[in-house]
Design a protein around this motif. Structure first.
Motif, mmCIF file in Angstrom:
data_model
loop_
_atom_site.group_PDB
_atom_site.id
_atom_site.type_symbol
_atom_site.label_atom_id
_atom_site.label_comp_id
_atom_site.label_asym_id
_atom_site.label_seq_id
_atom_site.Cartn_x
_atom_site.Cartn_y
_atom_site.Cartn_z
ATOM 1 N N ASP A 90 0.835 -1.197 0.000
ATOM 2 C CA ASP A 90 0.000 0.000 0.000
ATOM 3 C C ASP A 90 0.869 1.245 0.000
ATOM 4 O O ASP A 90 2.088 1.164 0.161
ATOM 5 C CB ASP A 90 -1.009 -0.012 1.157
ATOM 6 C CG ASP A 90 -0.360 0.178 2.511
ATOM 7 O OD1 ASP A 90 0.867 0.029 2.611
ATOM 8 O OD2 ASP A 90 -1.089 0.468 3.465
ATOM 9 N N LYS A 121 1.122 4.866 1.761
ATOM 10 C CA LYS A 121 0.563 5.621 2.888
ATOM 11 C C LYS A 121 0.699 7.134 2.726
ATOM 12 O O LYS A 121 -0.108 7.883 3.253
ATOM 13 C CB LYS A 121 1.259 5.212 4.189
ATOM 14 C CG LYS A 121 0.936 3.787 4.608
ATOM 15 C CD LYS A 121 1.278 3.547 6.063
ATOM 16 C CE LYS A 121 0.778 2.223 6.570
ATOM 17 N NZ LYS A 121 1.565 1.072 6.156
ATOM 18 N N TYR A 174 -3.048 -10.015 9.838
ATOM 19 C CA TYR A 174 -2.397 -9.103 8.883
ATOM 20 C C TYR A 174 -1.035 -8.759 9.467
ATOM 21 O O TYR A 174 -0.948 -8.225 10.569
ATOM 22 C CB TYR A 174 -3.300 -7.890 8.745
ATOM 23 C CG TYR A 174 -2.786 -6.596 8.146
ATOM 24 C CD1 TYR A 174 -1.441 -6.276 7.999
ATOM 25 C CD2 TYR A 174 -3.695 -5.646 7.722
ATOM 26 C CE1 TYR A 174 -1.020 -5.080 7.466
ATOM 27 C CE2 TYR A 174 -3.287 -4.420 7.191
ATOM 28 C CZ TYR A 174 -1.958 -4.146 7.073
ATOM 29 O OH TYR A 174 -1.555 -2.945 6.550
ATOM 30 N N ASN A 217 -1.916 -6.513 12.487
ATOM 31 C CA ASN A 217 -3.267 -5.967 12.565
ATOM 32 C C ASN A 217 -4.250 -7.121 12.631
ATOM 33 O O ASN A 217 -3.955 -8.238 12.181
ATOM 34 C CB ASN A 217 -3.565 -5.077 11.355
ATOM 35 C CG ASN A 217 -2.703 -3.818 11.372
ATOM 36 O OD1 ASN A 217 -2.472 -3.236 12.417
ATOM 37 N ND2 ASN A 217 -2.198 -3.433 10.223
ATOM 38 N N ARG A 266 -7.248 -7.605 11.254
ATOM 39 C CA ARG A 266 -8.322 -7.402 10.272
ATOM 40 C C ARG A 266 -7.716 -7.298 8.896
ATOM 41 O O ARG A 266 -6.487 -7.325 8.757
ATOM 42 C CB ARG A 266 -9.004 -6.084 10.623
ATOM 43 C CG ARG A 266 -7.863 -5.056 10.790
ATOM 44 C CD ARG A 266 -8.182 -3.657 10.802
ATOM 45 N NE ARG A 266 -6.951 -2.899 11.078
ATOM 46 C CZ ARG A 266 -6.194 -2.346 10.155
ATOM 47 N NH1 ARG A 266 -6.510 -2.430 8.890
ATOM 48 N NH2 ARG A 266 -5.101 -1.686 10.491
ATOM 49 N N GLY A 308 -6.639 -5.154 5.531
ATOM 50 C CA GLY A 308 -6.103 -3.805 5.355
ATOM 51 C C GLY A 308 -6.973 -2.969 4.436
ATOM 52 O O GLY A 308 -7.724 -3.490 3.610
ATOM 53 N N ASP A 309 -6.841 -1.678 4.585
ATOM 54 C CA ASP A 309 -7.493 -0.734 3.685
ATOM 55 C C ASP A 309 -6.396 0.211 3.225
ATOM 56 O O ASP A 309 -5.770 0.851 4.071
ATOM 57 C CB ASP A 309 -8.586 0.018 4.468
ATOM 58 C CG ASP A 309 -9.454 0.886 3.570
ATOM 59 O OD1 ASP A 309 -9.029 1.155 2.433
ATOM 60 O OD2 ASP A 309 -10.539 1.295 4.006
ATOM 61 N N PRO A 310 -6.042 0.277 1.959
ATOM 62 C CA PRO A 310 -6.751 -0.164 0.757
ATOM 63 C C PRO A 310 -6.366 -1.538 0.204
ATOM 64 O O PRO A 310 -6.753 -1.857 -0.922
ATOM 65 C CB PRO A 310 -6.389 0.923 -0.248
ATOM 66 C CG PRO A 310 -5.013 1.354 0.132
ATOM 67 C CD PRO A 310 -4.908 1.172 1.616
ATOM 68 N N GLU A 311 -5.647 -2.384 0.949
ATOM 69 C CA GLU A 311 -5.223 -3.669 0.376
ATOM 70 C C GLU A 311 -6.408 -4.578 0.023
ATOM 71 O O GLU A 311 -6.378 -5.291 -0.979
ATOM 72 C CB GLU A 311 -4.295 -4.419 1.342
ATOM 73 C CG GLU A 311 -2.949 -3.751 1.588
ATOM 74 C CD GLU A 311 -2.953 -2.900 2.838
ATOM 75 O OE1 GLU A 311 -3.978 -2.241 3.112
ATOM 76 O OE2 GLU A 311 -1.934 -2.885 3.558
HETATM 77 N N1 GLY Z 1 -3.115 -0.377 4.941
HETATM 78 C C1 GLY Z 1 -2.864 -0.135 6.293
HETATM 79 C C2 GLY Z 1 -3.893 -0.598 7.211
HETATM 80 O O1 GLY Z 1 -4.930 -1.108 6.812
HETATM 81 O O2 GLY Z 1 -3.691 -0.493 8.422
#
Ligand code: GLY
Ligand code: AMP
Length: 426
Positions: free
Chosen positions: A212, A214, A269, A285, A287, A289-292
């Motif tokens: 991603d 950032k 994650y 993490n 959960r 990822g966003d935007p993955e």
């Molecule tokens: N792409 C980073 C996050 O979801 O924490």
């Protein structure tokens, strides 16, 4: 089945979109959702932190399964709360979600179980943290212990910057209680990648990687954002690296969580720093990822519901996940000014001009007077598959340019480095 997705970002739109493709899913609703999720099913006006409201919505709407997108409700114990009410829910419980909710917990776990990570030390005392910074040969990375919406990490260029970050967190409490403790960490160099795996607490099933972006501006300049784009697979991934990550990071972590009495179930994650010959964990993490997620789920050819149910029922050892070998690129369109101040309420046009096989995942959008308008900093992720990374990238940007709203802005270099050295191998 009727499924409730909890969250309102492009990640949750992508999860709802993928679940809606399952033959076994009759309806997908989202709480609170956005203008994109509203096209897949009902948006329920319940905040992600309102556990009682969500439990009530499950009963009123005859929901069979809840899938939680963001970390805050997971770290707050939404899974424990719903399970206590016999609601099937996908995600780690509160104690397991501490792998993201407390950097100190994650670092202790990694150090105790020899999972490769940077040197670090945790401090409850401001004076001791400062003394450590003075002693260290290089300025450390400063991390607040708790959740801070992705803003709690300072990669300090100087000791003065590290000291200021510690003072802001521990004395001025700019992150509230999240900054009561800080972790000082050795700075790692290399290329960053995110890997995601499903786990039922024993089996770890397929590791899918993505990168991603950032920073706000091209060339990785400017302030940190929630993420301006992503691509999968990263060009530097190969089977040996995936095996090494499984054997040295993901499998030992799942075993360690079970050994510590906090078995981990859901998506794990790992944010990694990959260098020649060494791969170290930057963070875990709890959960997707966003935007993955927006570039991973379009590559998943298996039914996401099957994998989620196998995770909940501890049957991942009998499950498999198939992935499309084609690469995927996702470009975030943001509001002008983001991640600083920006205006909301601009009408969005061109959404219907997008190619039918290009997915546009909504984040900060809502419907007003029959139109879709902007309602947040990150507005949309435009996602395209292609036979090559170059084709996926060209298609994503071609479609980005068909969408307009006032002050719309995006990075122009998402996946560029992958095109320059194209060799997707996993
Ligand atoms: N792409 C980073 C996050 O979801 O924490
Ligand atoms: P985290 O929330 O721990 O992933 O940190 C956010 C970002 O800070 C990461 O994506 C990296 O870009 C950077 N970062 C965190 N830890 C380190 C480290 N030890 N060395 C270098 N950069 C880091």
């Amino acid at each position: 089945m009727k499924i409730l997705v909890v969250g309102s970002g492009a990640r949750e739109h992508a999860i709802a979109w993928k679940l809606a493709q399952s033959d076994r899913v009759d309806a997908v609703c989202t709480a609170p959702g956005n203008a994109g999720t509203a096209e897949l099913g009902d948006n329920l006006p319940v905040d992600v932190g309102d556990f009682g409201g969500l439990a009530e919505a499950v009963v009123t709407n005859h929901v069979d399964l809840v899938v939680v997108g963001p970390e805050v409700p997971l770290a707050g114990g939404i899974v424990d709360f719903l399970q206590a009410r016999d609601v099937p829910v996908f995600g780690p419980d509160r104690r397991a979600a501490a792998i993201e909710g407390s950097k100190a917990f994650a670092k202790d776990l990694m150090q105790k179980h020899r999972i490769p990570c940077a040197w670090s030390e945790t401090f409850d005392s401001f004076e001791e943290a400062c003394a450590c910074i003075h002693r260290l040969p290089e300025p450390p990375v400063v991390k607040v212990d708790g959740l801070a919406a992705g803003k709690g990490v300072t990669v300090a260029e100087s000791k003065a910057e590290a000291l200021a970050a510690v003072e802001a967190a521990m004395v001025r409490r700019v992150f509230g209680d999240a900054g009561r403790r800080v972790v000082l960490e050795e700075r790692l160099r290399g290329i960053e990648a995110s890997v995601f795996a499903f786990t039922d607490g024993q089996t770890v099933l397929t590791t899918i990687p993505a990168c991603d972006y950032k920073r706000a501006w091209d060339g990785d300049r400017g302030p940190n954002t929630g993420g301006m784009g992503s691509y999968s697979p990263p060009e530097f991934f190969h089977e040996g690296l995936v095996r090494r990550i499984n054997e040295t990071v993901l499998e030992p972590t799942v075993k360690a969580m079970a050994a510590e009495g906090t078995p981990y179930k859901g998506i794990l994650y790992a944010g990694l720093m990959v260098d020649e010959g060494s791969t170290k964990v930057l963070e875990f993490n709890c959960r997707l990822g966003d935007p993955e997620t927006q570039v991973i789920l379009p590559r998943m050819t298996s039914d996401l519901l099957d994998v989620i149910e196998a995770t909940i029922d501890n049957r991942l050892d009998q499950a498999s996940i198939q992935w499309d070998r084609r690469p995927c690129v996702g470009v975030v369109i943001a509001s002008g000014g983001y991640p600083g101040e920006y205006r909301k309420g601009h009408p969005i046009s061109g959404l219907s001009d997008v190619d039918p096989d290009v997915a546009v995942f909504h984040a900060g959008t809502r419907r007003a007077d029959g139109r879709v308008v902007t309602d947040g900093g990150r507005v949309l992720t435009v996602t395209a598959l292609g036979d090559t990374m170059e084709e996926a990238r060209a298609r994503a940007y071609d479609n980005v340019r068909r969408i307009q709203f006032q002050d719309a802005r995006w990075r122009t270099d998402i996946a560029l480095r992958a095109v320059v050295s194209e060799s997707p191998t996993c």
